[in-house]
Design a protein around this motif. Sequence first.
Motif, PDB file in Angstrom:
ATOM      1  N   THR A 164       1.025  -1.144   0.115  1.00  0.00           N
ATOM      2  CA  THR A 164      -0.100  -0.151  -0.077  1.00  0.00           C
ATOM      3  C   THR A 164       0.851   1.311  -0.085  1.00  0.00           C
ATOM      4  O   THR A 164       2.261   1.170   0.331  1.00  0.00           O
ATOM      5  CB  THR A 164      -0.908  -0.015   1.283  1.00  0.00           C
ATOM      6  N   PRO A 165       0.541   2.238  -0.522  1.00  0.00           N
ATOM      7  CA  PRO A 165       1.329   3.645  -0.425  1.00  0.00           C
ATOM      8  C   PRO A 165       2.017   3.918   0.865  1.00  0.00           C
ATOM      9  O   PRO A 165       3.039   4.313   0.776  1.00  0.00           O
ATOM     10  CB  PRO A 165       0.076   4.764  -0.739  1.00  0.00           C
ATOM     11  N   GLY A 166       1.123   3.780   1.982  1.00  0.00           N
ATOM     12  CA  GLY A 166       1.762   4.146   3.218  1.00  0.00           C
ATOM     13  C   GLY A 166       2.929   3.220   3.732  1.00  0.00           C
ATOM     14  O   GLY A 166       3.934   3.527   4.107  1.00  0.00           O
ATOM     15  N   ASN A 167       2.927   1.884   3.309  1.00  0.00           N
ATOM     16  CA  ASN A 167       3.878   1.035   3.759  1.00  0.00           C
ATOM     17  C   ASN A 167       4.992   1.166   2.297  1.00  0.00           C
ATOM     18  O   ASN A 167       6.274   0.856   2.881  1.00  0.00           O
ATOM     19  CB  ASN A 167       3.576  -0.422   3.476  1.00  0.00           C
ATOM     20  N   GLN A 168       4.580   1.561   1.305  1.00  0.00           N
ATOM     21  CA  GLN A 168       5.924   1.899   0.242  1.00  0.00           C
ATOM     22  C   GLN A 168       6.671   3.014   0.915  1.00  0.00           C
ATOM     23  O   GLN A 168       7.935   3.050   0.574  1.00  0.00           O
ATOM     24  CB  GLN A 168       5.163   2.316  -0.905  1.00  0.00           C
ATOM     25  N   VAL A 169       6.255   3.935   1.700  1.00  0.00           N
ATOM     26  CA  VAL A 169       6.937   4.659   2.404  1.00  0.00           C
ATOM     27  C   VAL A 169       7.915   4.288   3.297  1.00  0.00           C
ATOM     28  O   VAL A 169       9.300   4.596   3.264  1.00  0.00           O
ATOM     29  CB  VAL A 169       6.319   5.947   2.988  1.00  0.00           C
ATOM     30  N   TRP A 170       7.662   3.225   4.027  1.00  0.00           N
ATOM     31  CA  TRP A 170       8.827   2.429   4.879  1.00  0.00           C
ATOM     32  C   TRP A 170       9.510   1.730   4.160  1.00  0.00           C
ATOM     33  O   TRP A 170      10.780   1.576   4.508  1.00  0.00           O
ATOM     34  CB  TRP A 170       7.824   1.610   5.814  1.00  0.00           C
ATOM     35  N   ALA A 171       9.063   1.131   3.149  1.00  0.00           N
ATOM     36  CA  ALA A 171       9.995   0.146   2.205  1.00  0.00           C
ATOM     37  C   ALA A 171      10.945   0.330   1.495  1.00  0.00           C
ATOM     38  O   ALA A 171      11.692  -0.270   0.707  1.00  0.00           O
ATOM     39  CB  ALA A 171       9.002  -0.986   1.948  1.00  0.00           C
ATOM     40  N   SER A 172      10.813   1.844   0.840  1.00  0.00           N
ATOM     41  CA  SER A 172      11.369   2.336  -0.240  1.00  0.00           C
ATOM     42  C   SER A 172      12.954   2.449   0.028  1.00  0.00           C
ATOM     43  O   SER A 172      13.585   2.261  -0.988  1.00  0.00           O
ATOM     44  CB  SER A 172      10.887   3.821  -0.413  1.00  0.00           C
ATOM     45  N   ARG A 173      13.262   2.347   1.007  1.00  0.00           N
ATOM     46  CA  ARG A 173      14.685   2.303   1.393  1.00  0.00           C
ATOM     47  C   ARG A 173      15.263   1.062   2.016  1.00  0.00           C
ATOM     48  O   ARG A 173      16.426   0.856   2.128  1.00  0.00           O
ATOM     49  CB  ARG A 173      14.955   3.359   2.554  1.00  0.00           C
ATOM     50  N   SER A 174      14.445   0.018   2.067  1.00  0.00           N
ATOM     51  CA  SER A 174      14.881  -1.170   2.887  1.00  0.00           C
ATOM     52  C   SER A 174      15.353  -2.036   1.609  1.00  0.00           C
ATOM     53  O   SER A 174      14.967  -2.224   0.602  1.00  0.00           O
ATOM     54  CB  SER A 174      13.479  -1.949   3.237  1.00  0.00           C
ATOM     55  N   PRO A 175      16.720  -2.769   1.977  1.00  0.00           N
ATOM     56  CA  PRO A 175      17.241  -3.464   0.954  1.00  0.00           C
ATOM     57  C   PRO A 175      16.803  -4.685   0.906  1.00  0.00           C
ATOM     58  O   PRO A 175      17.232  -5.519  -0.191  1.00  0.00           O
ATOM     59  CB  PRO A 175      18.780  -3.403   1.590  1.00  0.00           C
ATOM     60  N   VAL A 176      15.944  -5.237   1.816  1.00  0.00           N
ATOM     61  CA  VAL A 176      15.270  -6.650   1.771  1.00  0.00           C
ATOM     62  C   VAL A 176      14.089  -6.416   2.077  1.00  0.00           C
ATOM     63  O   VAL A 176      13.604  -5.825   3.060  1.00  0.00           O
ATOM     64  CB  VAL A 176      15.972  -7.566   2.808  1.00  0.00           C
ATOM     65  N   LEU A 177      13.203  -7.187   1.339  1.00  0.00           N
ATOM     66  CA  LEU A 177      11.862  -7.419   1.532  1.00  0.00           C
ATOM     67  C   LEU A 177      11.420  -8.813   1.762  1.00  0.00           C
ATOM     68  O   LEU A 177      12.115  -9.737   0.679  1.00  0.00           O
ATOM     69  CB  LEU A 177      10.858  -6.945   0.602  1.00  0.00           C
ATOM     70  N   ILE A 178      10.945  -9.552   2.542  1.00  0.00           N
ATOM     71  CA  ILE A 178      10.605 -10.865   2.601  1.00  0.00           C
ATOM     72  C   ILE A 178       9.094 -10.902   2.640  1.00  0.00           C
ATOM     73  O   ILE A 178       8.285 -10.596   3.524  1.00  0.00           O
ATOM     74  CB  ILE A 178      11.248 -11.572   3.870  1.00  0.00           C
TER      75      ILE A 178
END
Length: 180
Positions: free
Chosen positions: A52-66
């Motif tokens: 979701t857009p709100g979570n994209q903000v948190w994850a935009s800088r994350s080098p890993v998503l699981i």
Amino acid sequence: MHAGRAVPPEWVDLLLEAARWAPSSRNAQPWRYLVFDGRVPEALQAARECLTPGNQVWASRSPVLILAVAQTVQENGKVNAKALHDLGMANENLLLQAIALGLHCRPMGGFDVEKARHSFCIPEGYEPVVMIAIGHPGQTEDLAPEVRERAAAPRTRRPLEKLVHLGEWGVRYPTSMAAE
């Protein structure tokens, strides 16, 4: 998350190994994980786009998503009613291992399940449950303005008296802990 600072694949392996050793009902081990990192950048971007857009903000800088996925239907066709519980325990192991390594994690339920299912070829009988952003801690002031205040706010939880009953529903649990 600290932008530009990769999480070594060996550390990701440690997280997954910790998850692998979680207990599960009948030892079914109904968890599956899809890892998205710099080794397949287009898949990492596709995973970010499922959020979701709100979570994209948190994850935009994350080098890993699981992406944590529960096998809700067993090979014999029976529903595994404990799959979500077991996946949760495996996720907790993963999160605790990440914290022990000094990493920051953010589990996120806000994502498009059907888009993830389609984008990553997740078969029937498997349910995408949560996306976990993992990275090195960053500075609060480096966060996007729309999330900075929330990230800096003190964490709160409901008191035990609202969560626990003694003997039957509605009977107050007499905790010895002071309410916060």
